[in-house]
Design a protein around this motif. Structure first.
Motif, PDB file in Angstrom:
ATOM      1  N   SER A   4       0.869  -1.085   0.163  1.00  0.00           N
ATOM      2  CA  SER A   4      -0.117   0.093  -0.135  1.00  0.00           C
ATOM      3  C   SER A   4       0.704   1.369   0.058  1.00  0.00           C
ATOM      4  O   SER A   4       1.758   1.337   0.746  1.00  0.00           O
ATOM      5  CB  SER A   4      -0.864  -0.026   1.365  1.00  0.00           C
ATOM      6  N   THR A   5       0.491   2.317  -0.808  1.00  0.00           N
ATOM      7  CA  THR A   5       1.343   3.524  -0.923  1.00  0.00           C
ATOM      8  C   THR A   5       0.689   4.599   0.063  1.00  0.00           C
ATOM      9  O   THR A   5       1.216   5.501   0.393  1.00  0.00           O
ATOM     10  CB  THR A   5       1.325   3.989  -2.325  1.00  0.00           C
ATOM     11  N   HIS A   6      -0.579   4.710   0.302  1.00  0.00           N
ATOM     12  CA  HIS A   6      -1.466   5.477   0.661  1.00  0.00           C
ATOM     13  C   HIS A   6      -2.203   5.001   1.916  1.00  0.00           C
ATOM     14  O   HIS A   6      -2.988   4.073   1.785  1.00  0.00           O
ATOM     15  CB  HIS A   6      -2.310   6.380  -0.200  1.00  0.00           C
ATOM     16  N   SER A   7      -2.133   5.383   3.133  1.00  0.00           N
ATOM     17  CA  SER A   7      -2.733   4.870   4.312  1.00  0.00           C
ATOM     18  C   SER A   7      -4.293   5.181   4.435  1.00  0.00           C
ATOM     19  O   SER A   7      -4.450   6.527   4.367  1.00  0.00           O
ATOM     20  CB  SER A   7      -2.016   5.083   5.474  1.00  0.00           C
ATOM     21  N   VAL A   8      -5.046   4.399   4.779  1.00  0.00           N
ATOM     22  CA  VAL A   8      -6.635   4.697   5.036  1.00  0.00           C
ATOM     23  C   VAL A   8      -6.637   5.621   6.190  1.00  0.00           C
ATOM     24  O   VAL A   8      -7.310   6.402   6.183  1.00  0.00           O
ATOM     25  CB  VAL A   8      -7.226   3.505   4.995  1.00  0.00           C
ATOM     26  N   LEU A   9      -6.041   5.098   7.111  1.00  0.00           N
ATOM     27  CA  LEU A   9      -5.931   5.733   8.341  1.00  0.00           C
ATOM     28  C   LEU A   9      -5.375   7.311   8.152  1.00  0.00           C
ATOM     29  O   LEU A   9      -6.281   8.270   8.544  1.00  0.00           O
ATOM     30  CB  LEU A   9      -5.018   5.064   9.495  1.00  0.00           C
ATOM     31  N   ILE A  10      -4.411   7.422   7.429  1.00  0.00           N
ATOM     32  CA  ILE A  10      -3.942   8.950   7.053  1.00  0.00           C
ATOM     33  C   ILE A  10      -5.042   9.696   6.175  1.00  0.00           C
ATOM     34  O   ILE A  10      -5.361  10.749   6.517  1.00  0.00           O
ATOM     35  CB  ILE A  10      -2.542   8.910   6.451  1.00  0.00           C
ATOM     36  N   ASP A  62      -3.288   3.514  -4.579  1.00  0.00           N
ATOM     37  CA  ASP A  62      -2.251   2.246  -4.462  1.00  0.00           C
ATOM     38  C   ASP A  62      -1.939   1.780  -6.050  1.00  0.00           C
ATOM     39  O   ASP A  62      -0.682   1.192  -6.308  1.00  0.00           O
ATOM     40  CB  ASP A  62      -2.950   1.283  -3.623  1.00  0.00           C
ATOM     41  N   THR A  63      -2.759   1.870  -6.731  1.00  0.00           N
ATOM     42  CA  THR A  63      -2.794   1.532  -8.333  1.00  0.00           C
ATOM     43  C   THR A  63      -2.014   2.555  -8.930  1.00  0.00           C
ATOM     44  O   THR A  63      -1.121   2.125 -10.052  1.00  0.00           O
ATOM     45  CB  THR A  63      -4.042   1.137  -8.835  1.00  0.00           C
ATOM     46  N   ARG A  64      -2.408   3.886  -8.795  1.00  0.00           N
ATOM     47  CA  ARG A  64      -1.534   4.734  -9.532  1.00  0.00           C
ATOM     48  C   ARG A  64      -0.114   5.175  -9.037  1.00  0.00           C
ATOM     49  O   ARG A  64       0.700   5.662 -10.120  1.00  0.00           O
ATOM     50  CB  ARG A  64      -2.152   6.246  -9.328  1.00  0.00           C
ATOM     51  N   PHE A  65       0.275   5.009  -8.067  1.00  0.00           N
ATOM     52  CA  PHE A  65       1.685   5.446  -7.382  1.00  0.00           C
ATOM     53  C   PHE A  65       2.429   4.075  -7.004  1.00  0.00           C
ATOM     54  O   PHE A  65       1.902   3.330  -6.698  1.00  0.00           O
ATOM     55  CB  PHE A  65       1.578   6.522  -6.436  1.00  0.00           C
ATOM     56  N   ARG A  66       3.872   4.415  -7.242  1.00  0.00           N
ATOM     57  CA  ARG A  66       4.557   3.043  -7.255  1.00  0.00           C
ATOM     58  C   ARG A  66       5.335   3.198  -5.786  1.00  0.00           C
ATOM     59  O   ARG A  66       5.743   4.325  -5.187  1.00  0.00           O
ATOM     60  CB  ARG A  66       5.773   3.267  -8.090  1.00  0.00           C
ATOM     61  N   GLY A  68       7.809   2.339  -2.737  1.00  0.00           N
ATOM     62  CA  GLY A  68       9.347   2.418  -3.110  1.00  0.00           C
ATOM     63  C   GLY A  68      10.032   2.905  -1.531  1.00  0.00           C
ATOM     64  O   GLY A  68       9.563   2.975  -0.567  1.00  0.00           O
ATOM     65  N   PRO A  69      11.150   3.271  -1.463  1.00  0.00           N
ATOM     66  CA  PRO A  69      11.914   3.534  -0.346  1.00  0.00           C
ATOM     67  C   PRO A  69      11.317   4.915   0.356  1.00  0.00           C
ATOM     68  O   PRO A  69      11.552   5.009   1.404  1.00  0.00           O
ATOM     69  CB  PRO A  69      13.219   3.939  -0.716  1.00  0.00           C
ATOM     70  N   ILE A  70      10.833   5.712  -0.491  1.00  0.00           N
ATOM     71  CA  ILE A  70      10.257   6.908   0.042  1.00  0.00           C
ATOM     72  C   ILE A  70       8.702   6.799   0.256  1.00  0.00           C
ATOM     73  O   ILE A  70       7.857   6.409  -0.472  1.00  0.00           O
ATOM     74  CB  ILE A  70      10.525   8.172  -1.084  1.00  0.00           C
ATOM     75  N   ASP A  71       8.399   6.936   1.513  1.00  0.00           N
ATOM     76  CA  ASP A  71       6.932   6.697   2.299  1.00  0.00           C
ATOM     77  C   ASP A  71       6.159   7.703   1.934  1.00  0.00           C
ATOM     78  O   ASP A  71       6.152   8.876   2.265  1.00  0.00           O
ATOM     79  CB  ASP A  71       6.863   6.264   3.506  1.00  0.00           C
ATOM     80  N   TYR A  72       5.000   7.644   1.110  1.00  0.00           N
ATOM     81  CA  TYR A  72       4.097   8.774   0.787  1.00  0.00           C
ATOM     82  C   TYR A  72       3.411   9.398   1.864  1.00  0.00           C
ATOM     83  O   TYR A  72       3.334  10.515   2.159  1.00  0.00           O
ATOM     84  CB  TYR A  72       2.887   8.216  -0.111  1.00  0.00           C
ATOM     85  N   SER A  73       3.055   8.533   2.947  1.00  0.00           N
ATOM     86  CA  SER A  73       2.543   9.135   4.328  1.00  0.00           C
ATOM     87  C   SER A  73       3.321  10.124   5.040  1.00  0.00           C
ATOM     88  O   SER A  73       3.010  11.107   5.442  1.00  0.00           O
ATOM     89  CB  SER A  73       1.878   7.866   5.175  1.00  0.00           C
ATOM     90  N   ASP A 124       6.599   9.514  -6.397  1.00  0.00           N
ATOM     91  CA  ASP A 124       6.539   8.417  -7.515  1.00  0.00           C
ATOM     92  C   ASP A 124       7.814   8.385  -8.610  1.00  0.00           C
ATOM     93  O   ASP A 124       8.126   7.324  -8.792  1.00  0.00           O
ATOM     94  CB  ASP A 124       5.292   8.660  -8.488  1.00  0.00           C
ATOM     95  N   GLU A 125       8.285   9.542  -9.001  1.00  0.00           N
ATOM     96  CA  GLU A 125       9.375   9.606  -9.859  1.00  0.00           C
ATOM     97  C   GLU A 125      10.504   9.129  -9.149  1.00  0.00           C
ATOM     98  O   GLU A 125      11.213   8.441  -9.576  1.00  0.00           O
ATOM     99  CB  GLU A 125       9.542  11.076 -10.136  1.00  0.00           C
ATOM    100  N   ARG A 126      10.572   9.460  -7.847  1.00  0.00           N
ATOM    101  CA  ARG A 126      11.849   9.222  -6.999  1.00  0.00           C
ATOM    102  C   ARG A 126      11.832   7.709  -6.740  1.00  0.00           C
ATOM    103  O   ARG A 126      12.966   6.947  -6.607  1.00  0.00           O
ATOM    104  CB  ARG A 126      12.079   9.774  -5.958  1.00  0.00           C
ATOM    105  N   ASN A 127      10.534   7.005  -6.404  1.00  0.00           N
ATOM    106  CA  ASN A 127      10.635   5.578  -6.169  1.00  0.00           C
ATOM    107  C   ASN A 127      10.802   4.736  -7.329  1.00  0.00           C
ATOM    108  O   ASN A 127      11.273   3.634  -7.396  1.00  0.00           O
ATOM    109  CB  ASN A 127       9.165   5.061  -5.326  1.00  0.00           C
ATOM    110  N   ARG A 128      10.600   5.397  -8.572  1.00  0.00           N
ATOM    111  CA  ARG A 128      10.903   4.656  -9.953  1.00  0.00           C
ATOM    112  C   ARG A 128      12.305   4.566 -10.084  1.00  0.00           C
ATOM    113  O   ARG A 128      12.907   3.647 -11.008  1.00  0.00           O
ATOM    114  CB  ARG A 128      10.047   5.221 -11.120  1.00  0.00           C
ATOM    115  N   ASP A 129      13.142   5.409  -9.662  1.00  0.00           N
ATOM    116  CA  ASP A 129      14.678   5.685  -9.851  1.00  0.00           C
ATOM    117  C   ASP A 129      15.176   4.416  -9.190  1.00  0.00           C
ATOM    118  O   ASP A 129      15.060   3.880  -8.266  1.00  0.00           O
ATOM    119  CB  ASP A 129      15.122   6.578  -9.421  1.00  0.00           C
TER     120      ASP A 129
END
Length: 129
Positions: A4-10, A62-66, A68-73, A124-129
């Motif tokens: 999951s990239t985006h938390s429902v709680l957040i 979650d389907t749109r964004f990748r 990776g090491p950088i957490d969206y929340s 998303d761009e940073r996580n793709r690198d």
């Protein structure tokens, strides 16, 4: 196993301030986030209805964004509370612009607004690198 990239709680926490569009920006919907901001969540009606849509907005993000090491929340929390000081940019590894934000209060607020619109894409761009 899907990450999951985006938390429902957040999402629900930002929904509390949702009449200003915070949850919509978090889930990568800057146009409707801006609309919510200027209309106070469509006069509160859209804001109340959104409480039921947050889980689906999280699944869509979650389907749109990748992942990776950088957490969206984490990045969004840093933007919300320390964005004018550029801490979220430093978290993304953008140290030069982070320092510029630090000394100019987020480029006098305009850079902070830009990041409100584009942070998900930047992560998303940073996580793709």
């Amino acid at each position: 196993m899907k990450v999951s990239t985006h938390s429902v709680l957040i999402g629900y926490i930002t929904w509390i301030m949702g009449f200003m569009g915070a949850h919509r920006f978090y889930f990568g919907k800057p146009l409707t986030g801006t609309l919510w901001f200027f209309t106070f969540g469509l006069l509160g009606i859209g804001w109340l209805i959104d409480i039921f849509f947050i889980p689906s907005m999280a699944r869509e993000a979650d389907t749109r964004f990748r992942p990776g090491p950088i957490d969206y929340s984490v990045a969004w929390i840093l933007l919300a509370f320390l964005g004018l000081f550029g801490v979220h940019r430093m978290y993304l590894g953008k140290w030069i612009t982070g320092l510029i934000y630090l000394f100019t209060l987020g480029l006098f607020g305009l850079g902070w607004l830009y990041d409100l619109w584009t942070l998900n894409g930047q992560i998303d761009e940073r996580n793709r690198d």
